[in-house]
Structures are given as structure tokens and as C-alpha cells.
Design a protein around this motif. Structure first.
Motif, PDB file in Angstrom:
ATOM      1  N   VAL A   1     -41.462  55.901  42.961  1.00  0.00           N
ATOM      2  CA  VAL A   1     -41.383  54.726  43.154  1.00  0.00           C
ATOM      3  C   VAL A   1     -41.350  53.820  41.837  1.00  0.00           C
ATOM      4  O   VAL A   1     -40.880  53.396  42.545  1.00  0.00           O
ATOM      5  CB  VAL A   1     -42.495  54.521  44.369  1.00  0.00           C
ATOM      6  CG1 VAL A   1     -42.665  53.451  45.089  1.00  0.00           C
ATOM      7  CG2 VAL A   1     -41.830  55.210  45.510  1.00  0.00           C
ATOM      8  N   GLY A   2     -42.548  53.947  40.917  1.00  0.00           N
ATOM      9  CA  GLY A   2     -42.653  52.732  40.427  1.00  0.00           C
ATOM     10  C   GLY A   2     -41.237  52.306  38.767  1.00  0.00           C
ATOM     11  O   GLY A   2     -40.507  51.371  39.609  1.00  0.00           O
TER      12      GLY A   2
ATOM     13  N   GLN B   1     -43.783  63.375  55.515  1.00  0.00           N
ATOM     14  CA  GLN B   1     -43.520  63.449  54.111  1.00  0.00           C
ATOM     15  C   GLN B   1     -43.671  63.059  53.059  1.00  0.00           C
ATOM     16  O   GLN B   1     -42.527  63.312  51.867  1.00  0.00           O
ATOM     17  CB  GLN B   1     -41.733  64.692  55.308  1.00  0.00           C
ATOM     18  CG  GLN B   1     -41.765  65.750  55.976  1.00  0.00           C
ATOM     19  CD  GLN B   1     -40.461  65.855  56.716  1.00  0.00           C
ATOM     20  OE1 GLN B   1     -39.167  65.257  55.977  1.00  0.00           O
ATOM     21  NE2 GLN B   1     -40.074  66.139  57.777  1.00  0.00           N
ATOM     22  N   LEU B   2     -43.605  62.257  52.924  1.00  0.00           N
ATOM     23  CA  LEU B   2     -43.612  60.876  51.697  1.00  0.00           C
ATOM     24  C   LEU B   2     -44.520  61.692  50.720  1.00  0.00           C
ATOM     25  O   LEU B   2     -45.398  61.878  51.292  1.00  0.00           O
ATOM     26  CB  LEU B   2     -44.409  60.034  52.230  1.00  0.00           C
ATOM     27  CG  LEU B   2     -43.849  58.900  52.983  1.00  0.00           C
ATOM     28  CD1 LEU B   2     -44.582  57.200  52.966  1.00  0.00           C
ATOM     29  CD2 LEU B   2     -42.100  57.994  51.811  1.00  0.00           C
ATOM     30  N   LYS B   3     -44.308  61.578  49.659  1.00  0.00           N
ATOM     31  CA  LYS B   3     -44.439  62.563  48.867  1.00  0.00           C
ATOM     32  C   LYS B   3     -44.565  60.769  47.077  1.00  0.00           C
ATOM     33  O   LYS B   3     -43.603  60.167  47.026  1.00  0.00           O
ATOM     34  CB  LYS B   3     -43.432  63.081  48.352  1.00  0.00           C
ATOM     35  CG  LYS B   3     -43.619  64.817  48.654  1.00  0.00           C
ATOM     36  CD  LYS B   3     -44.448  65.580  48.971  1.00  0.00           C
ATOM     37  CE  LYS B   3     -45.156  66.690  49.637  1.00  0.00           C
ATOM     38  NZ  LYS B   3     -43.839  67.124  50.450  1.00  0.00           N
ATOM     39  N   PRO B   4     -46.326  61.096  46.571  1.00  0.00           N
ATOM     40  CA  PRO B   4     -45.902  60.131  45.971  1.00  0.00           C
ATOM     41  C   PRO B   4     -45.053  60.216  44.118  1.00  0.00           C
ATOM     42  O   PRO B   4     -46.238  60.220  43.476  1.00  0.00           O
ATOM     43  CB  PRO B   4     -47.174  59.684  45.716  1.00  0.00           C
ATOM     44  CG  PRO B   4     -48.106  61.421  45.878  1.00  0.00           C
ATOM     45  CD  PRO B   4     -46.868  61.758  46.533  1.00  0.00           C
ATOM     46  N   ARG B   5     -43.524  60.281  45.016  1.00  0.00           N
ATOM     47  CA  ARG B   5     -42.895  60.288  43.302  1.00  0.00           C
ATOM     48  C   ARG B   5     -42.226  58.783  42.932  1.00  0.00           C
ATOM     49  O   ARG B   5     -41.801  59.101  43.797  1.00  0.00           O
ATOM     50  CB  ARG B   5     -42.754  61.597  43.390  1.00  0.00           C
ATOM     51  CG  ARG B   5     -43.797  62.780  43.770  1.00  0.00           C
ATOM     52  CD  ARG B   5     -43.093  63.838  43.411  1.00  0.00           C
ATOM     53  NE  ARG B   5     -42.174  64.088  42.000  1.00  0.00           N
ATOM     54  CZ  ARG B   5     -41.965  65.722  41.129  1.00  0.00           C
ATOM     55  NH1 ARG B   5     -42.589  66.420  42.016  1.00  0.00           N
ATOM     56  NH2 ARG B   5     -41.733  65.427  40.280  1.00  0.00           N
TER      57      ARG B   5
ATOM     58  N   LEU C   1     -37.234  57.212  50.684  1.00  0.00           N
ATOM     59  CA  LEU C   1     -38.896  57.317  51.765  1.00  0.00           C
ATOM     60  C   LEU C   1     -37.898  56.626  52.999  1.00  0.00           C
ATOM     61  O   LEU C   1     -38.867  56.508  53.926  1.00  0.00           O
ATOM     62  CB  LEU C   1     -37.762  55.847  50.754  1.00  0.00           C
ATOM     63  CG  LEU C   1     -38.832  55.399  48.732  1.00  0.00           C
ATOM     64  CD1 LEU C   1     -38.324  54.369  47.935  1.00  0.00           C
ATOM     65  CD2 LEU C   1     -40.204  55.830  49.310  1.00  0.00           C
TER      66      LEU C   1
ATOM     67  N   TYR D   1     -38.377  52.891  40.898  1.00  0.00           N
ATOM     68  CA  TYR D   1     -37.586  52.617  41.428  1.00  0.00           C
ATOM     69  C   TYR D   1     -38.302  50.612  41.439  1.00  0.00           C
ATOM     70  O   TYR D   1     -36.803  49.932  41.533  1.00  0.00           O
ATOM     71  CB  TYR D   1     -37.611  53.071  42.592  1.00  0.00           C
ATOM     72  CG  TYR D   1     -36.693  52.538  44.143  1.00  0.00           C
ATOM     73  CD1 TYR D   1     -35.602  52.477  43.738  1.00  0.00           C
ATOM     74  CD2 TYR D   1     -37.419  52.487  45.251  1.00  0.00           C
ATOM     75  CE1 TYR D   1     -34.316  52.763  45.675  1.00  0.00           C
ATOM     76  CE2 TYR D   1     -36.889  50.945  45.988  1.00  0.00           C
ATOM     77  CZ  TYR D   1     -35.117  51.862  46.104  1.00  0.00           C
ATOM     78  OH  TYR D   1     -34.790  51.401  47.522  1.00  0.00           O
ATOM     79  N   LEU D   2     -38.895  50.736  41.771  1.00  0.00           N
ATOM     80  CA  LEU D   2     -39.202  49.230  42.103  1.00  0.00           C
ATOM     81  C   LEU D   2     -38.776  48.472  41.072  1.00  0.00           C
ATOM     82  O   LEU D   2     -38.181  47.821  40.690  1.00  0.00           O
ATOM     83  CB  LEU D   2     -41.358  49.181  42.491  1.00  0.00           C
ATOM     84  CG  LEU D   2     -42.118  49.344  43.390  1.00  0.00           C
ATOM     85  CD1 LEU D   2     -43.680  49.476  43.182  1.00  0.00           C
ATOM     86  CD2 LEU D   2     -41.174  47.979  44.209  1.00  0.00           C
TER      87      LEU D   2
ATOM     88  N   CYS E   1     -48.358  51.319  33.588  1.00  0.00           N
ATOM     89  CA  CYS E   1     -49.094  53.306  34.502  1.00  0.00           C
ATOM     90  C   CYS E   1     -47.961  54.205  34.047  1.00  0.00           C
ATOM     91  O   CYS E   1     -48.671  54.993  33.894  1.00  0.00           O
ATOM     92  CB  CYS E   1     -49.135  52.487  35.853  1.00  0.00           C
ATOM     93  SG  CYS E   1     -50.708  51.725  36.425  1.00  0.00           S
TER      94      CYS E   1
ATOM     95  N   GLU F   1     -45.762  48.698  36.998  1.00  0.00           N
ATOM     96  CA  GLU F   1     -45.890  49.753  36.966  1.00  0.00           C
ATOM     97  C   GLU F   1     -45.150  50.968  35.810  1.00  0.00           C
ATOM     98  O   GLU F   1     -45.244  52.121  36.094  1.00  0.00           O
ATOM     99  CB  GLU F   1     -44.530  49.636  38.321  1.00  0.00           C
ATOM    100  CG  GLU F   1     -44.644  49.183  39.859  1.00  0.00           C
ATOM    101  CD  GLU F   1     -45.191  50.502  40.008  1.00  0.00           C
ATOM    102  OE1 GLU F   1     -45.749  51.852  39.953  1.00  0.00           O
ATOM    103  OE2 GLU F   1     -46.349  50.117  41.025  1.00  0.00           O
TER     104      GLU F   1
END
Lengths: 139, 111
Positions: free
Chosen positions: A105-106, A99-103, A93, A108-109, A46, A43
Motif C-alpha cells: 500500500v505504501g 481477504q485484505l492483506k497488508p502489502r 484492494l 501505491y499511495l 517506512c 510511507e
């Protein structure tokens, strides 16, 4: 301490992974902890490619691993754009699927998976992300 | 990462082996899009031999899940997810968006 440099491209991710997984095993981390390191580092790489460099093939991913018994330190450095991790909010989340948006998360993980995270940036030396994972048995 | 597709009467089974990361997720996305563009929305992802999934991989599955669940026309379900992968999926709160089965027969029978 071992250092390796990889081209800042997605097809380097598997090689970076192999490099840190070997170090994590050497540090005596269990399989769950080894996976946590592998995912956090993927992550982070990336984020460097996508945000610090703003695309593939625009700079190097430098990875240093420091193995201690029951503890692994991973240092990732790049010469891309700086960012303030505190400015990135945790992703929302707990929302309906639509409504989930791919932002976000990296990061956060990475925070969840690793024990310590430190981010430094300097005009001369670029950005340095230091992440530490400790074996549970040593906690 | 290797992908194989099998079309059954009830659903499509996508077998994914190896790593799903930013380098390989586009290939998975392409395979899933080929199924949904053919008007098929009941998809089983067999992850028995998948040993790594980054957030990019999960987003690929989430986007396909959105398409499949629209108009209640289908669903993406997962099979045999490695505990470490499952734990990271739960960590980001995405576990609740997928049914996970322990074996392929049960997953296919779900449709």
C-alpha cells in the motif's frame, strides 16, 4: 535546498514529517497537498526502514527538500538494499474485508499522492528516491 | 499520540489524538486488543484530534475491524475524520470498510 539526516527508526518519522511539512508550506502548497507530501514521505521512510535496511536502527534516512514557488521536491536517500519499484504490483484492494492483506500500500499511495516519483540505485551511492509535488494552482 | 478509553454500556470509545504512524500504531493496537480480548467488539474511534494516519495505522484498524465483524458480533466505526485523512483512506480503497460519523453521539447511538 536543505538536507537533514535522521536515524532510521520509527520514532524519527514525526521529525521527518515536521521537516517536509515546513518545506511544503514554504512552497505554497495547500493543506491537502501538504498532507499528501507528509503521507508519501512517511510511507517512503517506512519502506526504507522495513525493506531497504530490514529493520530499525540499521542506517540513516537522509532527506533533502528543494522549495520552489508552487513546487516541492523531496529527495530521500539510504544505503540499504536496492529494490525495483516496478516489481511491486499494486495491492488488491477491492476485496472482501477478510481477504485484505497488508502489502504494497505504501508505494501505491506514494504514486497516487505525488506528481512525479523517480527511484535510482547505485552500488556506490545507495538508493535515491525523488518525489515532486506541485501546487494545483500552477498545473 | 495519546489514547483514552471510555467504556460505555453499548460500546467502547477510543479517543486518539496526534499522529498514528509506525512508531505509535503499536500503542493503538495494544489499546484495541485490550478491548477485544475483554470480549467487547463494538468500538467507536473518535478521530476529532487525530491529525495523521499512515497505512500502518489503517492496517491496525482493519485488523481490529476483521476481529469485530467476525460472527457479526460488532464493528469498528470512526468519528470526525479529517478530510485529508479520509481522502487517503478512500485512495487506498479502505473507506468502504468503515462507517464514518460526523459526531460521537450518532456513532454511539449506532450500537
Amino acid at each position: 535546498m536543505k538536507t537533514s539526516s535522521f536515524p532510521g527508526r520509527y520514532d524519527s518519522l514525526a521529525k521527518v514529517s515536521e521537516f517536509v511539512v515546513n518545506a511544503a508550506k514554504e512552497a505554497g502548497l495547500n493543506s491537502e497537498e501538504v498532507y499528501a507530501v507528509e503521507l508519501a514521505v512517511d510511507e517512503a521512510c517506512c519502506n526504507i526502514i522495513d525493506h531497504a535496511y530490514g529493520g530499525e536502527g540499521l542506517g540513516e534516512l537522509n532527506c533533502t527538500v528543494k522549495v520552489d514557488q508552487g513546487k516541492l521536491t523531496v529527495i530521500l536517500s539510504d544505503t540499504g538494499k536496492a529494490f525495483d519499484p516496478k516489481s511491486i504490483p499494486d495491492p488488491k484492494l477491492d476485496v472482501p474485508l477478510e481477504q485484505l492483506k497488508p502489502r504494497g500500500v505504501g508505494l501505491y499511495l506514494m504514486r497516487k499522492l505525488m506528481d512525479d516519483i523517480n527511484y535510482e540505485t547505485s552500488p556506490n551511492h545507495g538508493n535515491t528516491l525523488t518525489m515532486v509535488k506541485r501546487s494545483q494552482s500552477d498545473n | 499520540m495519546d489514547i483514552s478509553l471510555t467504556e460505555y454500556k453499548r460500546c467502547d470509545v477510543v479517543t486518539v489524538s496526534g499522529r498514528v504512524d509506525s512508531s505509535t500504531a503499536p500503542k493503538l493496537e495494544e489499546a484495541l486488543t485490550s478491548i477485544t480480548e475483554a470480549g467487547r467488539f463494538k468500538i467507536v474511534i473518535d478521530m476529532t484530534d487525530t491529525n495523521f494516519v499512515s497505512s500502518k495505522g489503517w492496517w491496525t484498524l482493519i485488523e481490529t475491524q476483521k476481529k469485530c465483524k467476525r460472527y457479526r458480533r460488532g464493528e469498528v466505526v470512526l468519528v470526525n475524520v479529517m478530510p485529508e485523512i479520509r481522502s487517503s483512506l478512500d485512495m487506498v480503497g479502505m473507506g468502504s470498510y468503515f462507517q464514518i460519523f460526523d459526531d460521537l453521539t450518532a456513532a454511539v447511538a449506532n450500537f
